[in-house]
Each structure stands twice: as C-alpha cells, then as structure tokens.
Scaffold this active site. Structure first.
Site, mmCIF file in Angstrom:
data_model
loop_
_atom_site.group_PDB
_atom_site.id
_atom_site.type_symbol
_atom_site.label_atom_id
_atom_site.label_comp_id
_atom_site.label_asym_id
_atom_site.label_seq_id
_atom_site.Cartn_x
_atom_site.Cartn_y
_atom_site.Cartn_z
ATOM 1 N N TYR A 442 47.080 30.029 29.263
ATOM 2 C CA TYR A 442 45.926 30.923 29.386
ATOM 3 C C TYR A 442 44.625 30.238 28.983
ATOM 4 O O TYR A 442 44.617 29.217 28.323
ATOM 5 C CB TYR A 442 46.131 32.256 28.678
ATOM 6 C CG TYR A 442 46.340 32.342 27.191
ATOM 7 C CD1 TYR A 442 46.048 31.324 26.299
ATOM 8 C CD2 TYR A 442 46.838 33.537 26.654
ATOM 9 C CE1 TYR A 442 46.224 31.470 24.937
ATOM 10 C CE2 TYR A 442 47.024 33.692 25.294
ATOM 11 C CZ TYR A 442 46.720 32.661 24.431
ATOM 12 O OH TYR A 442 46.905 32.817 23.088
ATOM 13 N N GLU A 443 43.539 30.813 29.472
ATOM 14 C CA GLU A 443 42.198 30.224 29.351
ATOM 15 C C GLU A 443 42.110 28.844 30.006
ATOM 16 O O GLU A 443 41.334 27.991 29.598
ATOM 17 C CB GLU A 443 41.749 30.151 27.883
ATOM 18 C CG GLU A 443 41.688 31.474 27.178
ATOM 19 C CD GLU A 443 40.862 32.522 27.910
ATOM 20 O OE1 GLU A 443 39.939 32.136 28.669
ATOM 21 O OE2 GLU A 443 41.145 33.713 27.755
ATOM 22 N N GLY A 444 42.908 28.645 31.038
ATOM 23 C CA GLY A 444 42.898 27.380 31.775
ATOM 24 C C GLY A 444 44.045 26.494 31.349
ATOM 25 O O GLY A 444 44.130 26.089 30.191
#
Length: 601
Positions: A442-444
């Site tokens: 998550y968040e890239g």
C-alpha cells in the site's frame, strides 16, 4: 510480549545523526531542542506502552465489524483514540494557529514510530489524518483549512485518502468517479472507491474524505483528475458534524494482517444519505490538478509507511530477543553441561543481529530524512530549503521501499527465532509477519517506489542529489580511516565498496535510461535496495564515529555505545557487503529479466 520504546537509540539518533539541535536553530523551532524532544518522547513512550500496545493482540483476534453501513472498531480502540486525541498527539507537527503544537517532523517521527510499533492497525487512522491535514494545508482554501483542519488536529474528526477503484489499481489514469458541478459551487460525487483505510469507523464524529474524481469535461488520463473534500457528515451551522452525506460503506475487507484496521469499500452517490443522490464535495485547489495535490498526502503517507516498517521491525526484534533469552534448547556447540538458552547458539545470534542492524539503520536513515524535511520547509535561506527538500524527496522512496522490505525480512526472522512456536498464533509473533506483508504494497508498491527513485529522483536532476549524498559518504569514509581502530577501519572499507557500487549504479541509470529504459526499470528494485543498504549503512558508520568519540571522552552509556559500534560493524560485514552484488544485478543482470519470451513463463 509487551512493547518498550527504544528511547536510548531514538535519542542517540536524534542528537548525533539527525541533528536535533540544528533543527532547533531553524526559524520557529527555538523551543524544540534535545531537552524538549527527550521530554516528548518519554511521555509518548508511556502513552503507547500503557494504552495503545495492550490493544494490539486483541485487535488481531477481534477485528472491526460492519453492520448496516456502520463500522464498530475493535474493543478498546474508541476509548484509546479519545485519549490519543486529548493528549494532543495528532497535532504534534501541525500549525499552532490551527490547534497543533508546531513541533518539527524530527520530533514527530519517533512518536510516529512508537505508535506504529505499539499497534499498527490503530496507528493507521492518525497516519491518514496527518496526510489529509498536509494536503489541505498545501492545496486547500483558507476557508477549507479553517473548517476542517482544527477538528482533525483535535481528533474530533479524522481523514481518509480515496484514490483507487476496482478497475484502476495503481493506474489512476483509469479512475471513473464523477464530480458534477452545482450552482452553489459545490460538486456532487458519484462512484466507488476501494481499499480505503479507516474509510468508516466509530472513533470520531466525522470523517473527512479526500477523493480523486473527474469532472464531465476533464481531459483523459491523470491530467483530468481533480481533488475534492467530501465529509461523511456535512459541517453544520455550528461547524460540527451535521447531515449525513451520500457516502456509504458497502463492505470492509477481510485481510491477511492489520485486521483491526477497517479497510472500506465506499459508495458515493448511492442515495443513502440525507442530502439526496450524489455526495456533496468541495473542490480542493484547481480542477485537473488533483493528482498533484494528492501527491502531498501520498508523500506524507509513504514516509509514514516507511516508519511503519521500522516500527514493526523493532516490535518483532524485541519479541525475538525476549524469546531467545528464555527458550532453553540444545547444548552449546562449543560444549556445555546441559541445554542452554537459544541466544547462545551462533545462528540465533546472527539472526538477532541481522534484525537489530536492519532496524537501527532504517531508523537512522528515516530520522535524517525527517530533519531534511524540517530544513526544507523552515530554513531561512531559500537555497538551503531547496537543497534539503531535494534530499528529503530523494530519500522518501528509499525510506518507504527499503524499510518495508526489511520489515518483512525482520518479521520472518522473528518467526524463525521462535522455531515451530513462531508458526503458532498463540505466541503472537506471526501477527507481526502478517501485518508486515501489506507494507510493501500500500501507498505504492516497492516497484513504484523504485521507479520513482529512478525517474523522478535520479534521472530528472541528472543524478545531482544522489552524487551530493555520495560525496558526504566519502567524507565519512575519510573520517573513519583517520580515526583508526579495527572496527572503524573495517566499516570504512565496506562503506567504500558500497559507495563505489552505488556510484556505478547511478552512472548506469543515467547512461542507460535513454538507450534501454526497460532494462533500467527491470533493475529499479535492486537499485532501490542498493541505495537503501548504502545510505542506511552510511548512517550506521556515522553512528559508530559518534559512539567512538563519546567512549573516548568518557561520556554516555558505555555499554550502549559499544553495542552501537558492534551493530555498525555487523551491518558493514553482513548487509553492506551485499552492495556490489546488487550493483551487478542492476548493471548486468537487469536485461535478463526481459530476455525470457512471454510464452515461456
């Protein structure tokens, strides 16, 4: 096993590596020196050890639940969040004029680490709220800031980030959520968002959703995305939470880890609120610049997720050490009269030292990045601000990508130290491994961070920031060599080899980017890992220098300082020694990832 904040290491890094006194010399931070940091960290440790950490295991066993569109969080979470808010912890680094404490990011960062180490699922709510506050402070109107930010800082309201959709994943160009302008200047939002952390919960009176959507005449792709603030409840005449907006929680995900954190599927415009069809939202900034604004929130979140990696590594390390000191099994390989605790076994010690070196080096690099952010925002000289902000932005994908990859490794080693008992849920160590697995996603993902490090952070400026950092690494090598001593000399040699490998990698990225861009991106993750090893190892080398100086001056805790040098030496021998191989994987091995014909997979 209970969590204990590693205050000694945190304070050492703040003082001798990240330069808390230099940060305190920046405009606006005169009262934020080491003494203030020490006091804040000690109070933060008490709160997280006593209030938040005890809820971690229970949250894993009793996750959040959904009924009729409303989420009930895990037992104890609501009361703990009330105490978190009353303690002022949400507002540590936010503006005083809006109710925050205005402290440097450098002081807020170890507090962030403690919260995440105590209870990762709980900490995700403040993490997203921090990001929403930062985005509104950068791109929101004065009226929006006044309406939403003080109540988020106070903990009355929380924030969420609404990016992806079922068909989009990480490709935000495919977003379909619509925003239709209204005569009163507001917009009506229609669409579905998925994977929304704390998109619905019962811990606060309201949730301020920041939502990416398209207006009807927007350009295709990412250039047509706008950002809207869409509260769960519209502010009433008194400013408090009023009518229910048309945003509804359809479901929450059943996850491998972070089970106590409600991850919501949100429906906008399903006519389930009190405002008619279409959720009422307000444009943030200008139309079609939404992704640009959201990157502010995403950068804040990416740094925070990197700190989650450090935090979870610390928690797993503590539990592994405690178990290794108690578990009696097998005789010492050098001979013993009977079975010994497993901490005496050489490979267990290797695993524990690997965990320790990974955690301490990642912590040091993140805190140094936080100090660069403070200087980038607050230094009086514009050139100094620009240089420091460039360093911070270069380090963010490394802090996020490298620290989270380490967290999976460290949590896995914690299971291994426990042996068969690590695979049994009752010990609790498996929770750290399950929780850690999301951090690289998550968040890239790690690849997204690595591609950012290649394209935006290395190629775009011609490698200027990377080479400036490598010049500082060279200076540390010289200082180590001049100091003398077997440990420092060995660290210097390994650091020099690692620095040379990273220099070669930077040159390769710059030279090959135009000639064979796919090969460069095929090696982007090894490039990120190489940068992570070298730059975090550089911080450990600096730590060894500082510890050596203190020991020779007869200052500080001699046992702690000797352990710091030993950990730095271990990092050099066991982690930094991997740098040349990662360089080879990038410069010579990356094309191999593209050589296999598709049908052969």
């Amino acid at each position: 096993m209970s969590y204990r904040a590693p205050l000694a290491d945190m304070q050492f890094v703040l003082r001798y590596l990240a330069g808390i006194d230099q940060v305190a010399a920046l405009p606006g931070f005169a009262d934020a020196g080491f003494d203030t940091a020490q006091a804040v960290l000690e109070e933060c440790a008490k709160f997280n050890e006593g209030v938040i950490a005890p809820l971690n295991r229970g949250g894993d066993l009793q996750p959040a639940t959904l009924a009729a569109g409303e989420v009930a969080t895990s037992p104890g979470f609501r009361e703990a969040f009330r105490r978190f808010a009353e303690g002022g912890w949400q507002g540590l680094q936010h503006p005083v004029e809006l109710g925050g404490q205005g402290l440097p990011k450098l002081i807020a960062t170890p507090c962030m680490e403690m919260l995440n180490a105590a209870n990762l699922s709980f900490a995700l709510c403040p993490l997203l709220t921090d990001g929403a506050i930062e985005a509104l402070m950068v791109a929101g109107s004065h009226a929006q800031q006044q309406r939403f930010v003080p109540r988020m800082i106070s903990g009355e309201w929380t924030g969420s980030m609404n990016l992806t959709e079922p068909q989009a994943g990480s490709d935000l160009a495919l977003l379909r959520t619509r925003a239709v302008a209204q005569p009163d200047g507001s917009y009506r939002i229609f669409g579905q968002k998925i994977f929304i952390t704390y998109g619905e919960h019962d811990m606060a009176d309201n949730i301020v959703h920041l939502v990416l959507a398209r207006t009807p005449d927007a350009p295709e792709g990412v250039k047509g995305i706008s950002l809207f603030v869409v509260p769960k409840r519209l502010p009433g005449e008194d400013g408090g939470a009023g009518r229910r907006n048309d945003v509804w929680c359809q479901s929450i995900e059943h996850k491998l880890g972070i089970k106590a954190s409600p991850t919501a599927v949100l429906l906008y415009g399903d006519d389930k609120g009190e405002v008619g069809p279409g959720a009422i939202g307000y444009l943030v900034g200008e139309e079609n610049r939404g992704l640009e604004y959201m990157f502010v929130m995403m950068n804040a979140a990416r740094f925070a997720v990197g700190m989650q990696g450090v935090a979870l590594s610390e928690r797993a390390y503590q539990q592994a050490v405690a178990y290794a000191r108690e578990r009696v099994q097998s005789r010492d390989v050098a001979g013993s009269s009977g079975p010994v605790t497993i901490i005496h076994h050489p490979d267990v010690r290797r695993m524990l030292m690997t965990m320790r070196a990974c955690t301490e080096s990642a912590r040091a690099l993140a805190y140094v990045a936080a100090a660069a952010s403070d200087a980038g925002h607050h230094a009086s000289d514009e050139t100094v601000r620009r240089q420091n902000m460039a360093v911070y932005e270069f380090l963010v994908p490394i802090v996020k990508g490298w620290s989270t990859e380490l967290a999976i490794k460290v949590a896995s080693l914690a299971v291994q130290v426990h042996g068969g008992m690590g695979f049994i849920e009752e010990t609790g160590v498996a929770q750290h491994y399950r929780d850690a697995r999301i951090l690289t996603i998550y968040e890239g993902t790690t690849a997204i961070q690595a591609n950012d490090l290649v394209g935006r952070k290395t190629v775009r400026d011609g490698g200027a920031v990377a080479r400036a950092l490598l010049a500082q690494v060279r200076q540390t090598e010289a200082e180590l060599a001049a100091r003398g001593g077997a440990d420092l000399a060995a660290i210097a040699a390994r650091l020099a080899a690692g620095r040379a490998a990273l220099e070669t990698a930077v040159a390769f990225v710059l030279d090959a980017f135009r000639a064979d861009v796919r090969a460069v991106f095929a090696g982007s993750v090894p490039y990120l890992k190489l940068a992570g090893i070298v730059l975090s190892g550089w911080q450990m080398a600096r730590a060894a220098l500082a510890a050596d100086s203190l020991l020779k001056a007869g200052e500080g805790d001699a046992r702690f300082l000797a352990a710091k040098i030993a950990t730095a030496r271990f990092h050099a021998d066991h982690l930094m020694s991997q740098a040349p191989g990662l360089c080879t994987a990038l410069t010579e091995g990356a094309p191999g990832a593209l050589a296999m014909p598709e049908e052969a997979f």
